[in-house]
Design an enzyme around this catalytic site. Structure first.
Site, mmCIF file in Angstrom:
data_model
loop_
_atom_site.group_PDB
_atom_site.id
_atom_site.type_symbol
_atom_site.label_atom_id
_atom_site.label_comp_id
_atom_site.label_asym_id
_atom_site.label_seq_id
_atom_site.Cartn_x
_atom_site.Cartn_y
_atom_site.Cartn_z
ATOM 1 N N CYS A 99 53.728 52.310 15.510
ATOM 2 C CA CYS A 99 53.257 51.432 14.433
ATOM 3 C C CYS A 99 53.435 52.158 13.088
ATOM 4 C CB CYS A 99 51.785 51.135 14.707
ATOM 5 S SG CYS A 99 50.977 50.157 13.448
ATOM 6 N N SER B 71 47.314 34.420 44.085
ATOM 7 C CA SER B 71 46.748 34.965 45.319
ATOM 8 C C SER B 71 45.226 34.934 45.277
ATOM 9 C CB SER B 71 47.241 36.400 45.533
ATOM 10 O OG SER B 71 46.921 37.190 44.414
ATOM 11 N N ASN C 254 49.597 34.394 33.790
ATOM 12 C CA ASN C 254 50.980 34.801 33.536
ATOM 13 C C ASN C 254 51.172 35.199 32.073
ATOM 14 O OD1 ASN C 254 51.280 34.109 36.158
ATOM 15 N ND2 ASN C 254 52.340 32.174 35.765
ATOM 16 N N ARG D 219 61.475 43.422 32.258
ATOM 17 C CA ARG D 219 60.882 42.110 32.561
ATOM 18 C C ARG D 219 61.053 41.123 31.403
ATOM 19 N NH1 ARG D 219 55.163 43.579 34.089
ATOM 20 N NH2 ARG D 219 54.892 41.400 34.645
ATOM 21 N N HIS E 57 45.742 37.165 30.626
ATOM 22 C CA HIS E 57 46.245 38.548 30.733
ATOM 23 C C HIS E 57 47.252 38.902 29.639
ATOM 24 C CE1 HIS E 57 45.101 38.525 35.309
ATOM 25 N NE2 HIS E 57 44.047 38.655 34.529
ATOM 26 N N ALA F 233 55.176 25.235 44.475
ATOM 27 C CA ALA F 233 54.539 24.512 43.360
ATOM 28 C C ALA F 233 55.525 23.544 42.715
ATOM 29 C CB ALA F 233 54.025 25.514 42.323
ATOM 30 N N GLU G 9 51.163 30.131 50.692
ATOM 31 C CA GLU G 9 50.439 30.628 51.861
ATOM 32 C C GLU G 9 48.931 30.575 51.622
ATOM 33 O OE1 GLU G 9 51.036 35.340 50.907
ATOM 34 O OE2 GLU G 9 52.720 34.271 51.828
HETATM 35 C C1 BJW Z 1 53.839 30.448 45.311
HETATM 36 C C2 BJW Z 1 55.210 30.334 45.131
HETATM 37 C C3 BJW Z 1 55.676 29.067 44.840
HETATM 38 C C4 BJW Z 1 54.828 32.370 45.532
HETATM 39 N N1 BJW Z 1 54.817 28.050 44.758
HETATM 40 N N2 BJW Z 1 53.002 29.423 45.235
HETATM 41 C C5 BJW Z 1 35.764 43.077 42.178
HETATM 42 C C6 BJW Z 1 35.229 42.118 41.332
HETATM 43 C C7 BJW Z 1 35.628 42.008 40.005
HETATM 44 C C8 BJW Z 1 36.619 42.840 39.491
HETATM 45 C C9 BJW Z 1 37.152 43.789 40.340
HETATM 46 C C10 BJW Z 1 36.723 43.918 41.648
HETATM 47 N N3 BJW Z 1 37.404 44.954 42.212
HETATM 48 C C11 BJW Z 1 38.255 45.464 41.284
HETATM 49 C C12 BJW Z 1 38.122 44.758 40.149
HETATM 50 C C13 BJW Z 1 38.885 44.935 38.918
HETATM 51 C C14 BJW Z 1 40.272 44.347 38.871
HETATM 52 C C15 BJW Z 1 40.616 43.518 40.091
HETATM 53 O O1 BJW Z 1 40.400 42.332 40.175
HETATM 54 N N4 BJW Z 1 41.260 44.153 41.061
HETATM 55 C C16 BJW Z 1 41.665 43.466 42.293
HETATM 56 C C17 BJW Z 1 43.029 43.975 42.715
HETATM 57 C C18 BJW Z 1 40.580 43.642 43.333
HETATM 58 N N5 BJW Z 1 40.317 43.518 37.677
HETATM 59 C C19 BJW Z 1 40.549 44.061 36.492
HETATM 60 O O2 BJW Z 1 40.700 45.259 36.344
HETATM 61 C C20 BJW Z 1 40.553 43.114 35.318
HETATM 62 N N6 BJW Z 1 39.667 43.596 34.305
HETATM 63 C C21 BJW Z 1 38.377 43.753 34.532
HETATM 64 O O3 BJW Z 1 37.820 43.476 35.578
HETATM 65 O O4 BJW Z 1 37.720 44.254 33.438
HETATM 66 C C22 BJW Z 1 36.340 44.588 33.558
HETATM 67 C C23 BJW Z 1 35.940 45.264 32.272
HETATM 68 C C24 BJW Z 1 34.938 44.693 31.504
HETATM 69 C C25 BJW Z 1 34.553 45.321 30.328
HETATM 70 C C26 BJW Z 1 35.167 46.500 29.902
HETATM 71 C C27 BJW Z 1 36.204 47.056 30.690
HETATM 72 C C28 BJW Z 1 36.584 46.420 31.870
HETATM 73 C C29 BJW Z 1 41.935 43.075 34.667
HETATM 74 C C30 BJW Z 1 42.983 42.514 35.587
HETATM 75 C C31 BJW Z 1 44.342 42.644 34.922
HETATM 76 C C32 BJW Z 1 45.462 42.248 35.867
HETATM 77 N N7 BJW Z 1 46.701 42.647 35.269
HETATM 78 C C33 BJW Z 1 47.935 42.225 35.920
HETATM 79 C C34 BJW Z 1 49.133 42.812 35.117
HETATM 80 C C35 BJW Z 1 49.326 42.013 33.827
HETATM 81 C C36 BJW Z 1 50.420 42.564 33.002
HETATM 82 C C37 BJW Z 1 51.781 42.510 33.664
HETATM 83 O O5 BJW Z 1 52.220 41.456 34.175
HETATM 84 O O6 BJW Z 1 52.451 43.529 33.635
HETATM 85 O O7 BJW Z 1 48.011 40.799 35.961
HETATM 86 S S1 BJW Z 1 48.057 42.701 37.638
HETATM 87 C C38 BJW Z 1 48.795 41.205 38.189
HETATM 88 O O8 BJW Z 1 47.885 40.483 39.059
HETATM 89 C C39 BJW Z 1 48.980 40.343 36.931
HETATM 90 C C40 BJW Z 1 48.617 38.979 37.441
HETATM 91 O O9 BJW Z 1 48.278 38.133 36.373
HETATM 92 C C41 BJW Z 1 47.482 39.279 38.385
HETATM 93 C C42 BJW Z 1 47.205 38.184 39.394
HETATM 94 O O10 BJW Z 1 48.300 37.965 40.214
HETATM 95 P P1 BJW Z 1 48.723 36.487 40.603
HETATM 96 O O11 BJW Z 1 49.132 35.757 39.394
HETATM 97 O O12 BJW Z 1 47.690 35.879 41.456
HETATM 98 O O13 BJW Z 1 50.063 36.760 41.417
HETATM 99 P P2 BJW Z 1 50.239 37.276 42.922
HETATM 100 O O14 BJW Z 1 51.580 37.887 42.990
HETATM 101 O O15 BJW Z 1 49.097 38.080 43.375
HETATM 102 O O16 BJW Z 1 50.219 35.941 43.786
HETATM 103 C C43 BJW Z 1 51.256 34.994 43.727
HETATM 104 C C44 BJW Z 1 50.908 33.873 44.667
HETATM 105 O O17 BJW Z 1 51.867 32.840 44.491
HETATM 106 C C45 BJW Z 1 50.934 34.279 46.153
HETATM 107 O O18 BJW Z 1 49.718 33.855 46.748
HETATM 108 C C46 BJW Z 1 52.128 33.503 46.731
HETATM 109 O O19 BJW Z 1 51.889 33.020 48.044
HETATM 110 C C47 BJW Z 1 52.252 32.355 45.768
HETATM 111 N N8 BJW Z 1 53.587 31.825 45.594
HETATM 112 N N9 BJW Z 1 55.774 31.606 45.317
HETATM 113 C C48 BJW Z 1 53.502 28.284 45.004
HETATM 114 N N10 BJW Z 1 57.013 28.851 44.669
HETATM 115 ZN ZN ZN Z 2 48.786 50.838 13.901
#
Ligand code: BJW
Ligand code: ZN
Length: 261
Positions: free
Chosen positions: A161, A202, A115, A83, A132, A244, A228
């Site tokens: 490290c 999303s 992002n 990536r 993130h 966008a 969407e």
């Molecule tokens: C267009 C387009 C165009 C396309 N124009 N639009 C309930 C409540 C609260 C939390 C949780 C819960 N249930 C579970 C959780 C926990 C979890 C969570 O939310 N899970 C869900 C799946 C339900 N959250 C976590 O674990 C987070 N941490 C946390 O809660 O910690 C608590 C804690 C506290 C204290 C101690 C310990 C813990 C952490 C979340 C980390 C997410 N990580 C990732 C990977 C990052 C690294 C990597 O890239 O490798 O982040 S996962 C992935 O999803 C990435 C993104 O940033 C993230 C969000 O995705 P995003 O950006 O919305 O993308 P998409 O693909 O989902 O959507 C794209 C959109 O664009 C679509 O809608 C398309 O239609 C649109 N689109 N082309 C306009 N041209």
């Molecule tokens: Zn170290």
């Protein structure tokens, strides 16, 4: 949260028009923005969810979680290296550029991005909160030191490290807390915004997905731009469906025309 959600659905049952969004942007002083993978899609970076989303083919537990990393660090390193190569070879698109231009127009303006690609900064945005993390940074799991752009060297195996600890990408995986001060500031921005954008996300991953809701709850005019409908769509004041890179520059152009008219 459910009661609140119902109230907003009732108030905003029909999204306001694009004209109302333009008025809100013309009168705003404080603007906050949440972006997600969709804003970088037109630059050539794959999204996670949706039709061509990465998670349709790949397992987030293997690739975006600590248990997956500890089980197979080599695989996770290769995935991030793959990536990185893509990200280093793409450019910010018209949506990133429009957001960067907006910064000089508003007295208070910031972008909170999910992002990890750094494209907002490359487009010229100054105030960017990376919720993130960033793919170009790594950190040692033992001593916590941040290591810039430390690519995997296949000859050497998994990078280590100088303290001997395992090095990981400095991004936030599922189940991990977001950087505290960045999250706190992002919520403050949402609470004080006159206009709040949710672009190309999303709105399915928390706590980031709460930001536009927090903004709505505190009286901001919320504008969503997405290909969407999402869970935010029925709550947003205006929801623009489309790319966008097309919708945002056109909206911004109309705001500038109205302000200077
Ligand atoms: C267009 C387009 C165009 C396309 N124009 N639009 C309930 C409540 C609260 C939390 C949780 C819960 N249930 C579970 C959780 C926990 C979890 C969570 O939310 N899970 C869900 C799946 C339900 N959250 C976590 O674990 C987070 N941490 C946390 O809660 O910690 C608590 C804690 C506290 C204290 C101690 C310990 C813990 C952490 C979340 C980390 C997410 N990580 C990732 C990977 C990052 C690294 C990597 O890239 O490798 O982040 S996962 C992935 O999803 C990435 C993104 O940033 C993230 C969000 O995705 P995003 O950006 O919305 O993308 P998409 O693909 O989902 O959507 C794209 C959109 O664009 C679509 O809608 C398309 O239609 C649109 N689109 N082309 C306009 N041209
Ligand atoms: Zn170290």
């Amino acid at each position: 949260m459910e009661l609140l959600t119902r109230k907003f659905i009732k108030d905003n049952r029909l999204n306001c028009s694009r004209e109302k969004a333009i008025d809100a942007l013309c009168n705003a002083k404080r603007v906050g923005v949440l972006t997600g993978a969709g804003i970088s899609a037109e630059s050539g970076i794959a999204t996670f969810r949706g039709e061509d989303g990465l998670w349709n083919k790949l397992n987030p537990e293997e690739l975006a979680g600590m248990s997956g990393f500890l089980k197979n660090p080599q695989l996770v390193w290769e995935w991030y290296q793959y990536r990185r190569n893509i990200i280093e070879n793409v450019k910010p698109n018209a949506a990133h550029i429009a957001l960067a231009e907006m910064e000089s127009f508003y007295p208070e303006y910031s972008i909170s991005t999910q992002n990890i690609d750094g494209l907002h900064q490359r487009a010229g945005s100054q105030t960017v909160f990376e919720l993130h993390g960033n793919i170009l940074r790594n950190r040692c799991m033992e001593c916590g030191v941040t290591l810039q752009d430390d690519h995997i060297d296949e000859q050497m195996g998994i990078p280590k490290c100088s303290c001997g600890g395992l090095v990981r990408p400095n991004v936030v995986w599922f189940g991990e807390p977001l950087p505290e001060s960045i999250l706190t500031t992002s919520f403050e921005v949402a609470r004080h915004a006159d206009v709040y954008f949710s672009i190309g996300t999303s709105a399915a991953v928390y706590p980031a997905a709460y930001l536009p809701i927090e903004a709505l709850y505190h009286g901001a005019f919320v504008i969503e731009i997405n290909l969407e409908p999402t869970e935010l769509t029925p709550l947003a004041n205006t929801s623009l469906q489309g790319k966008a890179g097309e919708m945002l520059p056109a909206l911004w152009q109309d705001v500038k025309c109205k302000v200077t008219a």
